[in-house]
Design an enzyme around this catalytic site. Structure first.
Site, PDB file in Angstrom:
ATOM      1  N   GLY A 298       0.819  -1.201   0.000  1.00 17.17           N
ATOM      2  CA  GLY A 298       0.000   0.000   0.000  1.00 17.17           C
ATOM      3  C   GLY A 298       0.853   1.250   0.000  1.00 17.17           C
TER       4      GLY A 298
ATOM      5  N   GLY B   1       0.599   5.815  -0.100  1.00 21.11           N
ATOM      6  CA  GLY B   1      -0.230   6.996   0.051  1.00 21.11           C
ATOM      7  C   GLY B   1       0.622   8.229   0.180  1.00 21.11           C
ATOM      8  N   GLY B   2      -0.029   9.336   0.489  1.00 19.30           N
ATOM      9  CA  GLY B   2       0.684  10.587   0.555  1.00 19.30           C
ATOM     10  C   GLY B   2       1.639  10.704   1.721  1.00 19.30           C
ATOM     11  N   PHE B   3       1.399   9.958   2.799  1.00 17.79           N
ATOM     12  CA  PHE B   3       2.196  10.130   4.010  1.00 17.79           C
ATOM     13  C   PHE B   3       2.971   8.883   4.425  1.00 17.79           C
ATOM     14  CE2 PHE B   3      -1.591  12.860   4.400  1.00 17.79           C
ATOM     15  CZ  PHE B   3      -0.965  14.090   4.329  1.00 17.79           C
TER      16      PHE B   3
ATOM     17  N   LYS C 283       3.863  -0.059   8.630  1.00 14.48           N
ATOM     18  CA  LYS C 283       3.567   1.268   8.094  1.00 14.48           C
ATOM     19  C   LYS C 283       4.754   2.184   8.399  1.00 14.48           C
ATOM     20  CE  LYS C 283       0.601   5.285   8.752  1.00 14.48           C
ATOM     21  NZ  LYS C 283      -0.454   5.878   9.584  1.00 14.48           N
TER      22      LYS C 283
ATOM     23  N   ASP D  92     -12.900   9.078  11.619  1.00 15.34           N
ATOM     24  CA  ASP D  92     -12.628   8.863  10.191  1.00 15.34           C
ATOM     25  C   ASP D  92     -13.032   7.452   9.770  1.00 15.34           C
ATOM     26  OD1 ASP D  92     -11.849   9.559   7.646  1.00 15.34           O
ATOM     27  OD2 ASP D  92      -9.734   9.090   7.959  1.00 15.34           O
TER      28      ASP D  92
END
Length: 419
Positions: A125, A127-129, A146, A244
């Site tokens: 995976g 993503g932006g961060f 992560k 969220d």
């Protein structure tokens, strides 16, 4: 003969209320110590009733919430192992002073080895961060790692990182993803989670792969809806608002049991309910949170209602401006079969369950928070068909986020968003 028997019976009877002294004098019996019994029993019963009242009182719930308040650090134990080790002075590490020192940390060399030196072949995976890797970590087996990107370590991201560790180190529940350990070393910020082989729910209800979408039959979708509700109910009972909730933050294990993930933006209920910095995903944010920044547990209830209806329909709310009005009209016209994802097919004998789920979903997405049920009530509605369902009103579609909101795309990585 009759007279002799009568005399014998009379001679053998013992008086019930006469006590003889050694001198042969009869005295009345001693009275029962009623005063002593009352003096002991009344205070004892009072204490028991007070304990029962406290157990079910709002003060106990507030006390329970205050136990996990992350903005007030626990007592510092001197000479205890440091939470943050071997961090370069210029790396500006997040403040983990709130973290219990017993929560396991893992060294960077072990993480490097587990991921094959963060090999691209192990990426599951992006993503932006952050980037998420599949790895084999000694003592834990297969894990999801992560790794926050170095060029994305703003103060907010580092704060989210610290918050997630603080919260997840205290949570153990079947419907929450488990944080196994963390690594903060040489400017690296890394979180290690249990590995969810079936990845996130959004792949099964929104994905282009029809085989994955058809894999979730109606019975499995109902099980997932109930599991999410139970997990969210538990969080609220612990005084935490997820903030969220969305399909990308719900992972599925080997048996397709749902697990809620990504607590970097979570808030405790005891914090100031008005938060000027809003971080939410477009389509799932409650109207009062997007418009005024008012945050309560009813914001999670709204998000849950959207997720429930998306699981039923197989469509994203944000992609259809009339998503909620369409659900309302179909439900009102008793045409609920049209709302079911075509990949599922007819639920047959479970058609009434479909109608009930849509009813509950509409109740959760009411425009006013006071008209939405609390999560314990939602769980009761989903698990007990005898539970009364209030009649919902026509929900007002929440078009976009407010000007202060910062929408997050589904591609933004959390521990769960792209797994």
């Amino acid at each position: 003969m009759h007279l002799q028997l009568q005399t014998f019976r009379e001679s053998t009877q013992v008086p019930d209320a006469v006590i003889h002294t050694p001198h042969g004098e009869a005295q009345p019996p001693k009275s029962f110590p009623t005063g002593i019994v009352i003096g002991v029993t009344v205070p004892l019963v009072t204490i028991i009733l007070a304990l029962v009242a406290f157990w079910f009182s709002p003060w106990r719930r507030r006390w329970n919430r205050e136990r996990i308040l992350v903005d007030n650090p626990p007592r510092v134990v001197h000479n205890a192992p440091r939470v943050v080790d071997n961090v370069a002075p210029d790396s500006h590490p997040p403040n983990l002073a709130l973290l219990t020192t017993s929560f396991p940390a893992v060294g960077l060399p072990a993480v490097v080895q587990a991921t094959g030196n963060f090999s691209e072949a192990n990426i599951i995976g992006k993503g932006g961060f952050s980037v998420i890797y599949k790895g084999e970590l000694d003592g834990y087996g297969t894990v999801a790692v992560k790794r926050l990107k170095q060029d994305s370590l703003s103060e907010k991201i580092k704060g989210d990182y610290a918050r997630e560790i603080v919260l997840m180190s205290r949570f153990t529940h079947a419907n929450l993803v488990k944080l196994l350990c963390y690594c903060q070393e040489n400017a690296e910020c890394i979180l290690v989670y249990e590995f969810m082989r079936n990845r996130s729910l959004n792949l099964y209800i929104f994905g282009e792969d029809s085989s994955l979408r058809s894999l979730l039959n109606w019975a499995q979708r109902v099980k997932i809806i109930r599991g999410i509700a139970v997990g969210l109910e538990w969080l609220h009972g612990e005084g935490v608002i997820h903030r969220d909730l969305k399909p990308g933050n719900i992972l599925l294990n080997d048996t397709l049991e749902p697990k809620i993930a990504d607590f970097g933006t979570a808030k405790t209920l005891i914090e100031d309910p008005t938060n000027q910095t809003l971080v939410q995903t477009a389509g799932y944010v409650a109207p009062e949170y997007a418009g005024e920044g008012t945050l309560t547990d009813k914001c999670d209830v709204y998000s849950f209602g959207v997720v429930l209806l998306e699981i039923v329909r197989g469509k994203r709310k944000k992609d259809e401006p009339a998503f909620l009005p369409q659900v309302w009209e179909s439900w009102k016209q008793c045409e609920i079969g049209e709302l079911l994802d075509p990949q599922v097919g007819e639920p047959e004998e479970a058609f009434s369950v479909l109608a009930r789920c849509i009813h509950i979903g509409l109740h959760c997405v009411q425009h006013l928070p006071e008209q939405r049920p609390a999560m314990p009530d939602v769980v009761a509605m989903l698990t007990n068909t005898g539970t009364h369902l209030p009649m919902p009103s026509n929900p007002t579609a929440n078009i976009g986020a407010g000007p202060r909101a910062q929408p997050i795309s589904d591609g933004t990585p959390g521990p769960s968003r792209t797994l």
